[in-house]
Design a protein around this motif. Structure first.
Motif, PDB file in Angstrom:
ATOM      1  N   GLN A 183      33.407  35.293  30.707  1.00 54.25           N
ATOM      2  CA  GLN A 183      33.335  36.272  31.818  1.00 54.25           C
ATOM      3  C   GLN A 183      34.525  36.992  32.444  1.00 54.25           C
ATOM      4  OE1 GLN A 183      31.258  33.330  34.075  1.00 54.25           O
ATOM      5  NE2 GLN A 183      29.365  33.143  33.055  1.00 54.25           N
ATOM      6  N   THR A 184      35.584  36.372  32.497  1.00 56.71           N
ATOM      7  CA  THR A 184      36.600  37.024  33.176  1.00 56.71           C
ATOM      8  C   THR A 184      37.226  37.970  32.148  1.00 56.71           C
ATOM      9  OG1 THR A 184      36.939  34.890  34.597  1.00 56.71           O
ATOM     10  CG2 THR A 184      38.895  36.562  34.223  1.00 56.71           C
ATOM     11  N   SER A 242      55.613  37.917  31.826  1.00 56.41           N
ATOM     12  CA  SER A 242      57.145  37.620  32.510  1.00 56.41           C
ATOM     13  C   SER A 242      57.598  36.444  32.850  1.00 56.41           C
ATOM     14  CB  SER A 242      57.096  38.663  33.446  1.00 56.41           C
ATOM     15  OG  SER A 242      58.396  38.890  34.018  1.00 56.41           O
ATOM     16  N   SER A 243      58.805  36.081  32.480  1.00 53.16           N
ATOM     17  CA  SER A 243      59.373  34.933  33.153  1.00 53.16           C
ATOM     18  C   SER A 243      59.816  34.853  34.597  1.00 53.16           C
ATOM     19  CB  SER A 243      60.505  34.473  32.125  1.00 53.16           C
ATOM     20  OG  SER A 243      61.586  35.402  32.143  1.00 53.16           O
ATOM     21  N   THR A 244      59.802  36.183  34.971  1.00 53.27           N
ATOM     22  CA  THR A 244      60.226  36.355  36.288  1.00 53.27           C
ATOM     23  C   THR A 244      58.977  36.471  37.431  1.00 53.27           C
ATOM     24  OG1 THR A 244      60.289  38.721  36.077  1.00 53.27           O
ATOM     25  CG2 THR A 244      62.543  37.416  35.554  1.00 53.27           C
ATOM     26  N   ALA A 245      57.787  36.415  36.689  1.00 58.15           N
ATOM     27  CA  ALA A 245      56.706  36.690  37.544  1.00 58.15           C
ATOM     28  C   ALA A 245      56.318  35.507  38.455  1.00 58.15           C
ATOM     29  CB  ALA A 245      55.373  37.133  36.667  1.00 58.15           C
ATOM     30  N   PRO A 246      56.398  35.832  39.938  1.00 61.72           N
ATOM     31  CA  PRO A 246      56.151  34.678  40.538  1.00 61.72           C
ATOM     32  C   PRO A 246      54.568  34.207  40.308  1.00 61.72           C
ATOM     33  CG  PRO A 246      56.075  36.614  42.037  1.00 61.72           C
ATOM     34  CD  PRO A 246      56.462  36.967  40.414  1.00 61.72           C
ATOM     35  N   HIS A 247      54.343  32.899  40.838  1.00 63.88           N
ATOM     36  CA  HIS A 247      52.918  32.360  40.979  1.00 63.88           C
ATOM     37  C   HIS A 247      52.341  32.838  42.285  1.00 63.88           C
ATOM     38  CE1 HIS A 247      49.471  29.855  40.609  1.00 63.88           C
ATOM     39  NE2 HIS A 247      49.582  29.631  42.212  1.00 63.88           N
ATOM     40  N   LEU A 248      50.960  33.449  41.917  1.00 61.86           N
ATOM     41  CA  LEU A 248      50.204  34.082  43.086  1.00 61.86           C
ATOM     42  C   LEU A 248      49.250  33.087  43.338  1.00 61.86           C
ATOM     43  CD1 LEU A 248      50.109  37.737  41.947  1.00 61.86           C
ATOM     44  CD2 LEU A 248      51.700  36.551  43.332  1.00 61.86           C
ATOM     45  N   PRO A 249      49.176  32.550  44.702  1.00 61.59           N
ATOM     46  CA  PRO A 249      48.355  31.557  44.878  1.00 61.59           C
ATOM     47  C   PRO A 249      46.834  32.218  45.126  1.00 61.59           C
ATOM     48  CG  PRO A 249      49.599  32.034  46.516  1.00 61.59           C
ATOM     49  CD  PRO A 249      50.226  32.595  45.478  1.00 61.59           C
ATOM     50  N   ASP A 250      46.849  33.349  45.154  1.00 68.33           N
ATOM     51  CA  ASP A 250      45.388  34.121  45.365  1.00 68.33           C
ATOM     52  C   ASP A 250      44.910  34.549  43.997  1.00 68.33           C
ATOM     53  OD1 ASP A 250      46.605  37.283  46.632  1.00 68.33           O
ATOM     54  OD2 ASP A 250      47.445  36.120  45.136  1.00 68.33           O
ATOM     55  N   LYS A 251      45.116  34.150  42.947  1.00 68.12           N
ATOM     56  CA  LYS A 251      44.600  34.765  41.766  1.00 68.12           C
ATOM     57  C   LYS A 251      43.212  34.227  41.578  1.00 68.12           C
ATOM     58  CE  LYS A 251      48.875  34.955  38.940  1.00 68.12           C
ATOM     59  NZ  LYS A 251      49.617  34.107  37.838  1.00 68.12           N
ATOM     60  N   ILE A 252      42.220  35.002  41.200  1.00 68.59           N
ATOM     61  CA  ILE A 252      40.890  34.605  40.947  1.00 68.59           C
ATOM     62  C   ILE A 252      40.405  34.941  39.609  1.00 68.59           C
ATOM     63  CG2 ILE A 252      40.445  35.146  43.374  1.00 68.59           C
ATOM     64  CD1 ILE A 252      39.464  38.105  42.598  1.00 68.59           C
ATOM     65  N   TYR A 253      39.445  34.425  39.227  1.00 65.30           N
ATOM     66  CA  TYR A 253      38.746  34.501  38.097  1.00 65.30           C
ATOM     67  C   TYR A 253      37.284  34.589  38.300  1.00 65.30           C
ATOM     68  CZ  TYR A 253      37.519  29.460  38.023  1.00 65.30           C
ATOM     69  OH  TYR A 253      37.165  28.193  38.422  1.00 65.30           O
ATOM     70  N   LEU A 254      36.541  34.915  37.268  1.00 69.00           N
ATOM     71  CA  LEU A 254      35.026  34.985  37.273  1.00 69.00           C
ATOM     72  C   LEU A 254      34.345  33.733  36.938  1.00 69.00           C
ATOM     73  CD1 LEU A 254      34.358  37.923  38.447  1.00 69.00           C
ATOM     74  CD2 LEU A 254      33.080  38.209  36.281  1.00 69.00           C
ATOM     75  N   VAL A 309      30.418  41.924  41.836  1.00 69.97           N
ATOM     76  CA  VAL A 309      31.394  40.872  41.212  1.00 69.97           C
ATOM     77  C   VAL A 309      31.853  39.808  42.215  1.00 69.97           C
ATOM     78  CG1 VAL A 309      33.528  42.337  41.326  1.00 69.97           C
ATOM     79  CG2 VAL A 309      33.007  40.794  39.443  1.00 69.97           C
ATOM     80  N   LYS A 310      31.868  40.343  43.293  1.00 71.59           N
ATOM     81  CA  LYS A 310      32.511  39.435  44.430  1.00 71.59           C
ATOM     82  C   LYS A 310      32.024  38.136  44.575  1.00 71.59           C
ATOM     83  CE  LYS A 310      33.494  43.723  47.148  1.00 71.59           C
ATOM     84  NZ  LYS A 310      33.172  44.708  48.343  1.00 71.59           N
ATOM     85  N   ARG A 311      30.618  37.898  44.500  1.00 71.82           N
ATOM     86  CA  ARG A 311      30.062  36.704  44.658  1.00 71.82           C
ATOM     87  C   ARG A 311      30.553  35.851  43.484  1.00 71.82           C
ATOM     88  NH1 ARG A 311      24.105  36.892  42.495  1.00 71.82           N
ATOM     89  NH2 ARG A 311      23.916  39.062  41.991  1.00 71.82           N
ATOM     90  N   PHE A 312      30.928  36.428  42.339  1.00 72.58           N
ATOM     91  CA  PHE A 312      31.236  35.378  41.164  1.00 72.58           C
ATOM     92  C   PHE A 312      32.807  35.039  41.258  1.00 72.58           C
ATOM     93  CE2 PHE A 312      27.620  37.727  39.979  1.00 72.58           C
ATOM     94  CZ  PHE A 312      26.682  36.673  39.508  1.00 72.58           C
ATOM     95  N   GLY A 313      33.691  35.543  41.922  1.00 67.82           N
ATOM     96  CA  GLY A 313      35.069  35.327  42.290  1.00 67.82           C
ATOM     97  C   GLY A 313      35.564  33.959  42.574  1.00 67.82           C
ATOM     98  N   LYS A 314      36.288  33.130  42.054  1.00 68.08           N
ATOM     99  CA  LYS A 314      37.039  31.765  42.390  1.00 68.08           C
ATOM    100  C   LYS A 314      38.252  32.051  42.303  1.00 68.08           C
ATOM    101  CE  LYS A 314      32.507  29.209  41.008  1.00 68.08           C
ATOM    102  NZ  LYS A 314      32.100  28.122  40.320  1.00 68.08           N
ATOM    103  N   PRO A 315      38.853  31.167  43.284  1.00 65.02           N
ATOM    104  CA  PRO A 315      40.195  31.004  43.631  1.00 65.02           C
ATOM    105  C   PRO A 315      40.760  30.221  42.213  1.00 65.02           C
ATOM    106  CG  PRO A 315      39.376  29.569  45.062  1.00 65.02           C
ATOM    107  CD  PRO A 315      38.009  30.431  44.528  1.00 65.02           C
ATOM    108  N   ASP A 320      28.623  37.827  32.915  1.00 64.57           N
ATOM    109  CA  ASP A 320      29.189  38.740  32.006  1.00 64.57           C
ATOM    110  C   ASP A 320      28.852  39.983  31.758  1.00 64.57           C
ATOM    111  OD1 ASP A 320      27.028  37.166  30.957  1.00 64.57           O
ATOM    112  OD2 ASP A 320      27.392  38.040  29.000  1.00 64.57           O
ATOM    113  N   ASN A 321      27.637  39.834  32.305  1.00 64.32           N
ATOM    114  CA  ASN A 321      27.183  41.444  32.309  1.00 64.32           C
ATOM    115  C   ASN A 321      27.619  42.525  33.099  1.00 64.32           C
ATOM    116  OD1 ASN A 321      23.315  40.578  32.535  1.00 64.32           O
ATOM    117  ND2 ASN A 321      24.625  40.638  30.846  1.00 64.32           N
ATOM    118  N   LEU A 322      28.504  41.939  34.025  1.00 67.94           N
ATOM    119  CA  LEU A 322      29.164  42.939  34.761  1.00 67.94           C
ATOM    120  C   LEU A 322      30.313  43.844  33.878  1.00 67.94           C
ATOM    121  CD1 LEU A 322      29.639  40.522  38.120  1.00 67.94           C
ATOM    122  CD2 LEU A 322      28.259  42.583  37.866  1.00 67.94           C
ATOM    123  N   GLY A 323      31.058  43.017  33.210  1.00 64.21           N
ATOM    124  CA  GLY A 323      32.084  43.754  32.683  1.00 64.21           C
ATOM    125  C   GLY A 323      31.637  44.458  31.324  1.00 64.21           C
TER     126      GLY A 323
END
Length: 399
Positions: free
Chosen positions: A274-275, A249-261, A226-232, A199-202
């Protein structure tokens, strides 16, 4: 000199009584009859039992034979009636800490001439209480560094500093910590046993945004770290959990490469908290944001009340023990609930006029520092005032 300290104290106590009527959870605190002077980058002073002394050295600046001492927290004032019936006032204002005596020019206490802004909050419901909470934030700035409590913590914590920054942004006092922010290079404070907390990063990005921009050297260090805390964010994470609806948005496609912290904060995984922090930090500086808040339960999610409140999985509130020892948790939770349309008042209010904020049983606090006030505070592992608690109360009550 203040013309009516008794009247000012009565007004403050009426305001405090109103607060306790509306926020009924109360914590008994020892009534130490002291007051701290030296907000911002001023010499820290303690008035107690007829003595005005430097808080960090114990050096006695002045002492008096006192018949009666009247402490008026909302006026940053101690009014003394001496044994010979003369009066002395110690008072702090925007220019410094002063000793006033009838018929004499005010005496500036050495090391306290440093400009800061002290609003009256006269248009606010809890104006006198807000003045005290503001004091409890500013008193814990030492040598330009914002710390949780200057008697028991020697180093800033980015989490606490971020909330302090929100208060100082509202009261035009960011200049007090600007130099410290400009010197940040390590994006982790490593205060919890050396752990690099995600959480310190943000928080660092947000702090930078208060006084600088994307060119600050800490920004690149955050983006590298921050890269080392990213998870798919896998589809199964969101598809199998019933959550409060998230506006999108109801039209937004699912993005398989979404990441969180995801990493450690207070020795546990808190991916939502943290995210949210990294997203807010990036937004504060106008930087690209590739992160998606996971729709999972996180006990710290409700600590983040100023944005993304619609992205939250409800769960158990903090228990009473947590609310007593770490009252900033339940005050933040109350603020989150108020933002989402639920009126809940679980935040603790202390039993004394001053201070209004505290922390107890913290694992990294050096409670020996409290012995200058009373040795029993070390045994109780109790410190006050505390900036995260004061800031959470201030930011909720000012609304």
């Amino acid at each position: 000199m203040h013309p009516d300290p008794q009247g000012a104290l009565a007004v403050y106590r009426q305001n405090l009584a109103l607060l306790r009527q509306e926020h009924t959870n109360q914590q008994e605190l020892p009534d130490m009859k002291f007051f701290l002077f030296g907000m911002g980058n001023r010499t820290k002073l303690i008035y107690q039992k007829g003595r005005l002394m430097e808080a960090q050295t114990g050096h006695i600046v002045e002492q008096w034979r006192v018949q009666q001492a009247l402490i008026v927290p909302s006026e940053y004032l101690v009014h003394l009636t001496l044994m010979d019936s003369t009066t002395v006032q110690i008072r702090e204002d925007e220019n410094g800490v002063w000793i006033h005596q009838p018929g004499k020019s005010p005496q500036l206490v050495k090391g306290t001439r440093n400009r800061l802004n002290l609003p009256t909050f006269a248009d606010k419901k809890y104006g006198p209480v807000l003045r005290v909470l503001h004091h409890e934030v500013l008193i814990n700035i030492i040598a330009g560094k914002p710390v949780p409590n200057f008697l028991v913590y020697s180093r800033p914590w980015f989490r606490d500093a971020a909330l302090m920054g929100m208060v100082m942004q509202q009261t035009n006092n960011l200049h007090l910590i600007k130099d410290w922010i400009m010197k940040i290079r390590d994006p982790f404070d490593r205060n919890n046993r050396g752990i690099s907390e995600a959480d310190n990063l943000g928080q660092v990005l947000f702090l930078v945004s208060l006084v600088s921009d994307q060119k600050h050297p800490a920004v690149k260090m955050v983006l590298d770290s921050v890269k080392r805390f990213g998870k798919p964010l896998l589809p199964s994470v969101t598809d199998t959990i019933a959550v409060r609806p998230i506006a999108q948005s109801s039209t937004a496609p699912h993005l398989p490469d979404k990441i969180y912290l995801s990493g450690k904060t207070d020795y546990a995984e808190h991916p939502v908290f943290q995210t949210k922090w990294i997203k807010y930090g990036l937004k504060s500086l106008g930087l690209p944001d590739p992160y998606t808040i996971p729709t999972v339960y996180d006990s710290y999610s409700a600590l983040f009340w100023w944005d993304y409140t619609d992205q939250h999985v409800p769960g158990k509130p903090f228990n009473e023990s947590s609310g007593r020892n770490y009252p900033y948790l339940t005050w933040a939770e109350d603020h989150f609930n108020s933002r989402t349309g639920t009126l809940v008042r679980r935040g603790m209010v202390g039993s004394v006029d001053y201070p209004l904020s505290w922390e107890q049983q913290a694992s990294e606090a050096n409670y020996a520092g409290m012995t200058i006030l009373d040795k029993n505070l070390m045994k109780q592992k109790l410190s006050f005032p505390h900036t995260w608690h004061a800031a959470e109360m201030f930011l909720l009550l000012i609304e």
